[in-house]
Design an enzyme around this catalytic site. Sequence first.
Site, mmCIF file in Angstrom:
data_model
loop_
_atom_site.group_PDB
_atom_site.id
_atom_site.type_symbol
_atom_site.label_atom_id
_atom_site.label_comp_id
_atom_site.label_asym_id
_atom_site.label_seq_id
_atom_site.Cartn_x
_atom_site.Cartn_y
_atom_site.Cartn_z
ATOM 1 N N LYS A 82 0.848 -1.204 0.000
ATOM 2 C CA LYS A 82 0.000 0.000 0.000
ATOM 3 C C LYS A 82 0.878 1.248 0.000
ATOM 4 C CE LYS A 82 0.935 1.321 4.409
ATOM 5 N NZ LYS A 82 1.792 2.469 4.682
ATOM 6 N N PRO A 102 9.684 -4.361 -0.995
ATOM 7 C CA PRO A 102 10.822 -4.134 -0.121
ATOM 8 C C PRO A 102 10.421 -4.135 1.356
ATOM 9 C CG PRO A 102 10.278 -2.141 -1.349
ATOM 10 C CD PRO A 102 9.426 -3.233 -1.903
ATOM 11 N N ALA A 104 10.651 -3.187 5.483
ATOM 12 C CA ALA A 104 10.789 -1.984 6.333
ATOM 13 C C ALA A 104 10.832 -0.733 5.471
ATOM 14 C CB ALA A 104 12.037 -2.066 7.226
ATOM 15 N N ALA A 105 9.840 -0.635 4.598
ATOM 16 C CA ALA A 105 9.868 0.369 3.534
ATOM 17 C C ALA A 105 8.720 1.367 3.602
ATOM 18 C CB ALA A 105 9.847 -0.339 2.179
ATOM 19 N N GLY A 106 7.780 1.174 4.524
ATOM 20 C CA GLY A 106 6.607 2.054 4.577
ATOM 21 C C GLY A 106 5.530 1.644 3.592
ATOM 22 N N LEU A 107 5.604 0.369 3.126
ATOM 23 C CA LEU A 107 4.644 -0.121 2.127
ATOM 24 C C LEU A 107 3.752 -1.241 2.671
ATOM 25 C CD1 LEU A 107 7.082 -0.273 -0.935
ATOM 26 C CD2 LEU A 107 5.336 1.466 -0.493
ATOM 27 N N GLY A 117 4.499 -4.227 3.613
ATOM 28 C CA GLY A 117 4.803 -5.559 3.078
ATOM 29 C C GLY A 117 4.580 -6.650 4.118
ATOM 30 N N GLY A 118 5.152 -6.493 5.295
ATOM 31 C CA GLY A 118 4.999 -7.494 6.360
ATOM 32 C C GLY A 118 3.552 -7.577 6.827
ATOM 33 N N SER A 119 2.874 -6.444 6.901
ATOM 34 C CA SER A 119 1.469 -6.424 7.323
ATOM 35 C C SER A 119 0.597 -7.181 6.327
ATOM 36 C CB SER A 119 0.968 -4.977 7.416
ATOM 37 O OG SER A 119 1.634 -4.293 8.441
ATOM 38 N N ASP A 161 -1.984 -1.463 10.410
ATOM 39 C CA ASP A 161 -2.437 -1.394 9.010
ATOM 40 C C ASP A 161 -2.781 -2.760 8.412
ATOM 41 O OD1 ASP A 161 0.167 -2.233 8.844
ATOM 42 O OD2 ASP A 161 0.916 -0.432 7.842
HETATM 43 O O1 C5P Z 1 0.802 -1.090 14.695
HETATM 44 P P1 C5P Z 1 2.170 -1.185 14.140
HETATM 45 O O2 C5P Z 1 2.900 -2.395 14.646
HETATM 46 O O3 C5P Z 1 2.255 -1.049 12.678
HETATM 47 O O4 C5P Z 1 2.939 0.076 14.724
HETATM 48 C C1 C5P Z 1 4.322 0.148 14.826
HETATM 49 C C2 C5P Z 1 4.674 1.281 15.762
HETATM 50 O O5 C5P Z 1 4.372 2.538 15.153
HETATM 51 C C3 C5P Z 1 3.916 1.276 17.068
HETATM 52 O O6 C5P Z 1 4.567 0.488 18.026
HETATM 53 C C4 C5P Z 1 3.922 2.741 17.442
HETATM 54 O O7 C5P Z 1 5.170 3.067 18.019
HETATM 55 C C5 C5P Z 1 3.842 3.435 16.106
HETATM 56 N N1 C5P Z 1 2.476 3.830 15.710
HETATM 57 C C6 C5P Z 1 1.866 4.887 16.347
HETATM 58 N N2 C5P Z 1 0.595 5.226 15.997
HETATM 59 C C7 C5P Z 1 -0.065 4.565 15.033
HETATM 60 C C8 C5P Z 1 0.549 3.490 14.352
HETATM 61 C C9 C5P Z 1 1.824 3.141 14.729
HETATM 62 O O8 C5P Z 1 2.449 5.521 17.233
HETATM 63 N N3 C5P Z 1 -1.293 4.937 14.707
#
Ligand code: C5P
Length: 338
Positions: A25, A114, A116-119, A121-123, A156
């Site tokens: 995404k 990729p 740890a890319a902000g996309l 992928g793992g989710s 996500d």
């Molecule tokens: O939920 P997720 O594992 O993707 O979030 C990773 C980290 O990003 C959380 O542990 C938190 O530190 C931060 N986060 C946040 N607020 C959100 C989503 C993520 O602070 N709405």
Amino acid sequence: MGANVTVNLGVEMTANSLSLWAPAKVNLYLEIVGDRPDGFHELSTIFQSIGLMDRVTVAVHSGPAKISVDCPHPLVPNDQTNLAYRAAELMVQAFPDAASRQSTIDIAIAKNTPVAAGLAGGSSNAAAVLVALNMLWELGLTHQALQDLAAKLGSDISFCVSGGTALATGRGEVLDPLPSVSDLWVVLGKYDNLSISTPWAYKRYRELFEGEYARDANTQTSRHDQVRSGAMVRLLSQLAQGSRDNLDKIRALLRNDLERAVLPDHNKIKTLRDCFQGQAPLGAMMSGSGPTVFGIAADGANAKLIQSAIRQYIPDPDLSLWTAPFIAQGVHLAPNTV
Ligand code: C5P
């Protein structure tokens, strides 16, 4: 659906497997509204699924109670820290009867997205495991039930189950589907040796901007309402209806608050973002917590042109570039499922 296969290993085992596409995404809009009692951030964000997809194959069979993950990518752990593993573990806990009948779960991940890319992928891989086990164990769970489970694993993952175009609030798990925009493309760029930790990006944002946070529920709700009836949602709705009259307005409507935390510490990403903005007339920014940068393209041919222009400006072999269409689906069955 999966086929029954008998494997002769001394004991007779019934294997059943499914392959799913797990799309990445981008966030077309990410506003950090404020603080939450659970320590997360309250978001108003617009997710968009794209056709950059991992292939996740899940096999279940009777045998020892065991979950395995097999992903050859060097940055992906094959142990219980992998979100896909944790998704399987959650399903075992939630549905012990089904799990006891087919308690060996093997997950194979072919990575295209990729890491740890902000996309996401793992989710998306984790979402695929939830969807696969729902089918393989014939649980009959609705999308909503799967999304509720997904929310226990990460912010996500619920979106990755249903995908398409959606406005998300809360931690990012409260979804409001929007009409699907499916005829735009993105160009994506990421330096192979650069990863950003999502917790770090939010922590940094808090350090810098906590003073701006909306804390009371009414102010947060009114921010959500403004986004829901705001210009980006209106434009996406027009695009979903096939009208491109205002397409060029998307450039000014892209927003990602996390850029304010990440870019000052990562000049390389800022330079890449600036290069993308120069080459993509419809706009560009960082996706999620980064470090991937994406630019909007009007169609596939335009995406390829932007990609080669960026490649000319930045010939660094460490920079990987992709093009992908917006797609209307989250996790879905891959062809040739056996
Ligand atoms: O939920 P997720 O594992 O993707 O979030 C990773 C980290 O990003 C959380 O542990 C938190 O530190 C931060 N986060 C946040 N607020 C959100 C989503 C993520 O602070 N709405």
